[in-house]
Write a protein that holds these residues in place. Structure first.
Motif, PDB file in Angstrom:
ATOM      1  N   LYS A  69       0.830  -1.056   0.188  1.00 21.32           N
ATOM      2  CA  LYS A  69      -0.038  -0.035   0.014  1.00 21.32           C
ATOM      3  C   LYS A  69       1.003   1.220   0.000  1.00 21.32           C
ATOM      4  CE  LYS A  69      -3.835  -2.207   2.724  1.00 21.32           C
ATOM      5  NZ  LYS A  69      -4.688  -2.184   3.913  1.00 21.32           N
ATOM      6  N   LYS A  70       0.246   2.446  -0.783  1.00 22.67           N
ATOM      7  CA  LYS A  70       0.968   3.533  -0.596  1.00 22.67           C
ATOM      8  C   LYS A  70       1.086   4.002   0.963  1.00 22.67           C
ATOM      9  CE  LYS A  70       0.653   5.152  -5.343  1.00 22.67           C
ATOM     10  NZ  LYS A  70       0.116   6.025  -6.152  1.00 22.67           N
ATOM     11  N   ILE A  71       1.856   4.938   1.448  1.00 23.08           N
ATOM     12  CA  ILE A  71       1.878   5.812   2.628  1.00 23.08           C
ATOM     13  C   ILE A  71       0.608   6.578   2.500  1.00 23.08           C
ATOM     14  CG2 ILE A  71       3.022   7.390   4.115  1.00 23.08           C
ATOM     15  CD1 ILE A  71       5.532   6.169   3.083  1.00 23.08           C
ATOM     16  N   PRO A  72      -0.234   6.558   3.301  1.00 21.22           N
ATOM     17  CA  PRO A  72      -1.416   7.228   3.633  1.00 21.22           C
ATOM     18  C   PRO A  72      -1.020   8.721   3.478  1.00 21.22           C
ATOM     19  CG  PRO A  72      -1.551   5.631   5.234  1.00 21.22           C
ATOM     20  CD  PRO A  72      -0.165   5.417   4.624  1.00 21.22           C
ATOM     21  N   LYS A  73      -1.629   9.477   2.537  1.00 21.45           N
ATOM     22  CA  LYS A  73      -1.213  10.844   2.532  1.00 21.45           C
ATOM     23  C   LYS A  73      -1.883  11.693   3.678  1.00 21.45           C
ATOM     24  CE  LYS A  73      -0.732  11.079  -2.558  1.00 21.45           C
ATOM     25  NZ  LYS A  73      -1.040  11.867  -3.712  1.00 21.45           N
ATOM     26  N   ARG A  74      -1.171  12.605   4.008  1.00 22.79           N
ATOM     27  CA  ARG A  74      -1.409  13.559   5.096  1.00 22.79           C
ATOM     28  C   ARG A  74      -0.648  14.949   4.660  1.00 22.79           C
ATOM     29  NH1 ARG A  74       0.595  13.156  11.311  1.00 22.79           N
ATOM     30  NH2 ARG A  74       2.533  13.324  10.167  1.00 22.79           N
ATOM     31  N   LYS A  75      -1.278  15.894   5.005  1.00 23.84           N
ATOM     32  CA  LYS A  75      -0.836  17.355   4.609  1.00 23.84           C
ATOM     33  C   LYS A  75       0.370  17.480   5.594  1.00 23.84           C
ATOM     34  CE  LYS A  75      -1.874  22.120   4.007  1.00 23.84           C
ATOM     35  NZ  LYS A  75      -2.770  23.008   4.018  1.00 23.84           N
ATOM     36  N   ARG A 113       9.180  -0.023  16.806  1.00 21.89           N
ATOM     37  CA  ARG A 113       7.891  -0.292  15.879  1.00 21.89           C
ATOM     38  C   ARG A 113       8.104   0.177  14.520  1.00 21.89           C
ATOM     39  NH1 ARG A 113       3.666   2.565  13.958  1.00 21.89           N
ATOM     40  NH2 ARG A 113       4.196   4.230  15.717  1.00 21.89           N
ATOM     41  N   ASN A 114       8.159  -0.732  13.673  1.00 20.65           N
ATOM     42  CA  ASN A 114       8.524  -0.444  12.150  1.00 20.65           C
ATOM     43  C   ASN A 114       7.018   0.086  11.695  1.00 20.65           C
ATOM     44  OD1 ASN A 114       9.165  -0.152   9.297  1.00 20.65           O
ATOM     45  ND2 ASN A 114      10.487  -1.957   9.523  1.00 20.65           N
ATOM     46  N   PRO A 115       7.042   1.271  11.220  1.00 24.21           N
ATOM     47  CA  PRO A 115       5.683   1.977  10.687  1.00 24.21           C
ATOM     48  C   PRO A 115       5.601   1.672   9.415  1.00 24.21           C
ATOM     49  CG  PRO A 115       7.076   3.715  10.960  1.00 24.21           C
ATOM     50  CD  PRO A 115       7.863   2.542  11.642  1.00 24.21           C
ATOM     51  N   PHE A 116       6.646   1.181   8.616  1.00 26.92           N
ATOM     52  CA  PHE A 116       6.395   0.944   6.936  1.00 26.92           C
ATOM     53  C   PHE A 116       6.391  -0.443   6.540  1.00 26.92           C
ATOM     54  CE2 PHE A 116       9.404   4.686   8.067  1.00 26.92           C
ATOM     55  CZ  PHE A 116       8.798   5.758   7.443  1.00 26.92           C
ATOM     56  N   CYS A 117       6.025  -1.397   7.481  1.00 29.75           N
ATOM     57  CA  CYS A 117       5.574  -2.654   7.255  1.00 29.75           C
ATOM     58  C   CYS A 117       4.531  -2.507   6.240  1.00 29.75           C
ATOM     59  CB  CYS A 117       5.445  -3.609   8.411  1.00 29.75           C
ATOM     60  SG  CYS A 117       6.437  -3.834   9.428  1.00 29.75           S
ATOM     61  N   GLY A 118       4.533  -3.561   5.149  1.00 27.92           N
ATOM     62  CA  GLY A 118       3.542  -3.317   4.109  1.00 27.92           C
ATOM     63  C   GLY A 118       3.332  -2.436   3.417  1.00 27.92           C
ATOM     64  N   LEU A 119       4.322  -1.227   3.335  1.00 30.25           N
ATOM     65  CA  LEU A 119       4.227   0.039   2.578  1.00 30.25           C
ATOM     66  C   LEU A 119       5.120   0.271   1.652  1.00 30.25           C
ATOM     67  CD1 LEU A 119       3.240   2.491   5.481  1.00 30.25           C
ATOM     68  CD2 LEU A 119       1.736   1.294   3.864  1.00 30.25           C
ATOM     69  N   ALA A 155       9.094  -0.055  -0.875  1.00 25.67           N
ATOM     70  CA  ALA A 155       9.333  -1.237  -0.318  1.00 25.67           C
ATOM     71  C   ALA A 155      10.677  -1.163   0.403  1.00 25.67           C
ATOM     72  CB  ALA A 155       9.307  -2.384  -1.311  1.00 25.67           C
ATOM     73  N   HIS A 156      11.495  -0.339  -0.055  1.00 25.62           N
ATOM     74  CA  HIS A 156      12.747  -0.532   0.801  1.00 25.62           C
ATOM     75  C   HIS A 156      12.998   0.024   2.165  1.00 25.62           C
ATOM     76  CE1 HIS A 156      13.171   3.614  -0.590  1.00 25.62           C
ATOM     77  NE2 HIS A 156      14.383   3.917   0.191  1.00 25.62           N
ATOM     78  N   LEU A 157      11.791   1.078   2.511  1.00 31.97           N
ATOM     79  CA  LEU A 157      11.722   1.507   3.679  1.00 31.97           C
ATOM     80  C   LEU A 157      11.717   0.513   4.742  1.00 31.97           C
ATOM     81  CD1 LEU A 157       9.609   4.964   3.380  1.00 31.97           C
ATOM     82  CD2 LEU A 157      12.092   4.836   3.842  1.00 31.97           C
ATOM     83  N   GLU A 158      10.818  -0.416   4.619  1.00 24.28           N
ATOM     84  CA  GLU A 158      10.769  -1.385   5.596  1.00 24.28           C
ATOM     85  C   GLU A 158      12.046  -2.182   6.337  1.00 24.28           C
ATOM     86  OE1 GLU A 158       8.340  -5.718   6.781  1.00 24.28           O
ATOM     87  OE2 GLU A 158       7.628  -4.205   4.833  1.00 24.28           O
ATOM     88  N   PRO A 159      12.827  -2.620   5.178  1.00 21.16           N
ATOM     89  CA  PRO A 159      14.018  -3.197   5.803  1.00 21.16           C
ATOM     90  C   PRO A 159      15.117  -2.348   6.194  1.00 21.16           C
ATOM     91  CG  PRO A 159      13.917  -3.318   3.314  1.00 21.16           C
ATOM     92  CD  PRO A 159      12.691  -2.967   3.829  1.00 21.16           C
ATOM     93  N   SER A 160      14.896  -1.084   5.506  1.00 23.06           N
ATOM     94  CA  SER A 160      16.042   0.072   5.962  1.00 23.06           C
ATOM     95  C   SER A 160      15.835   0.650   7.348  1.00 23.06           C
ATOM     96  CB  SER A 160      15.877   1.094   5.040  1.00 23.06           C
ATOM     97  OG  SER A 160      16.255   0.841   3.663  1.00 23.06           O
ATOM     98  N   PHE A 161      14.447   0.769   7.893  1.00 17.72           N
ATOM     99  CA  PHE A 161      13.989   1.267   9.114  1.00 17.72           C
ATOM    100  C   PHE A 161      14.266   0.179  10.133  1.00 17.72           C
ATOM    101  CE2 PHE A 161      11.153   2.771  12.277  1.00 17.72           C
ATOM    102  CZ  PHE A 161      11.488   4.177  12.164  1.00 17.72           C
ATOM    103  N   GLU A 162      14.426  -1.057   9.703  1.00 14.89           N
ATOM    104  CA  GLU A 162      14.618  -2.235  10.666  1.00 14.89           C
ATOM    105  C   GLU A 162      16.058  -1.865  11.326  1.00 14.89           C
ATOM    106  OE1 GLU A 162      13.027  -4.564  12.043  1.00 14.89           O
ATOM    107  OE2 GLU A 162      11.173  -3.991  11.266  1.00 14.89           O
ATOM    108  N   LEU A 163      17.028  -1.293  10.572  1.00 16.27           N
ATOM    109  CA  LEU A 163      18.406  -1.031  10.895  1.00 16.27           C
ATOM    110  C   LEU A 163      18.092   0.027  11.855  1.00 16.27           C
ATOM    111  CD1 LEU A 163      20.433  -1.279   7.828  1.00 16.27           C
ATOM    112  CD2 LEU A 163      20.486  -2.965   9.509  1.00 16.27           C
ATOM    113  N   VAL A 164      17.262   1.055  11.651  1.00 17.80           N
ATOM    114  CA  VAL A 164      17.353   2.251  12.881  1.00 17.80           C
ATOM    115  C   VAL A 164      16.866   1.675  14.168  1.00 17.80           C
ATOM    116  CG1 VAL A 164      16.187   4.436  13.360  1.00 17.80           C
ATOM    117  CG2 VAL A 164      16.888   3.683  10.803  1.00 17.80           C
TER     118      VAL A 164
END
Length: 199
Positions: free
Chosen positions: A78-84, A122-128, A131-140
């Motif tokens: 899914k795309k990251i939900p848009k928020r202003k 908590r990884n907020p990018f799971c399933g979004l 795609a590279h944000l999910e494994p990248s954020f895991e390192l953080v």
């Protein structure tokens, strides 16, 4: 290929609207290299914005895979939900290269507070996507990592990516993470904010 600038062929850096790219003597060759890279990976990660930008240079963008395959990939995440995002927050990102700016903007549009997400492991990018944000954020979330760790993570999760693509996404991701105060470089490692004496 000698004497080419370090940004040559980096798909997340090239922009048809960039003054620097417009003045570069390698712009035409660079755009073609970016086009090939993007078409190689478009069924694996969302690069539609970059492909649309390339069309403005006059390059023909023809997908090598069937529309059905592309559609199945796009539906996988899914795309990251848009928020202003406030103008104040965006103004703090204007110094970033285009790819890093767009990535940071997408991350800011997430409903979750990223600093809190790190604190709560908590990884907020799971399933979004992207795609590279999910494994990248895991390192953080691990609290500390080396530059090579992120490159290895990208290579492992996206084995179809070329070396140039990995390098491009590595640089844009690191710069976005730093701009959003998620990490700080200490010596040869990146440390998550709030970890090991950072704030």
């Amino acid at each position: 290929m000698n004497n080419l600038p370090g940004c040559f062929g980096m798909a997340v850096t090239f922009s048809s609207q960039s003054e620097s790219c417009g003045k570069c003597v390698h712009a035409t060759q660079c755009a073609e290299t970016c086009r090939k890279t993007l078409l190689d990976i478009h069924t694996k990660t969302d690069v539609s914005d970059f492909l649309e930008d390339l069309k403005r240079t006059g390059l023909e963008v023809i997908y090598s895979d069937s529309p059905d395959l592309v559609e199945r990939h796009n539906k996988a995440r899914k795309k990251i939900p848009k928020r202003k995002v406030s103008a104040v927050k965006l103004s703090a990102l204007t110094h970033l290269p285009r790819g890093s700016f767009e990535l940071a903007r997408k991350m800011l549009s997430l409903e979750s507070n990223l600093i809190e997400a790190v604190a709560n492991s908590r990884n907020p990018f799971c399933g979004l996507k992207p795609a590279h944000l999910e494994p990248s954020f895991e390192l953080v979330l691990k609290g500390m990592f080396k530059a090579g760790d992120l490159k290895e993570t990208l290579q492992k999760n996206f084995p179809h990516w070329t070396e140039d693509t990995v390098r491009s996404y590595y640089h844009s991701t690191i710069k976005a993470f730093e701009a959003l105060n998620l990490i700080v470089k200490k010596g040869g490692v990146y440390v998550a904010r709030g970890q090991h004496g950072t704030n």
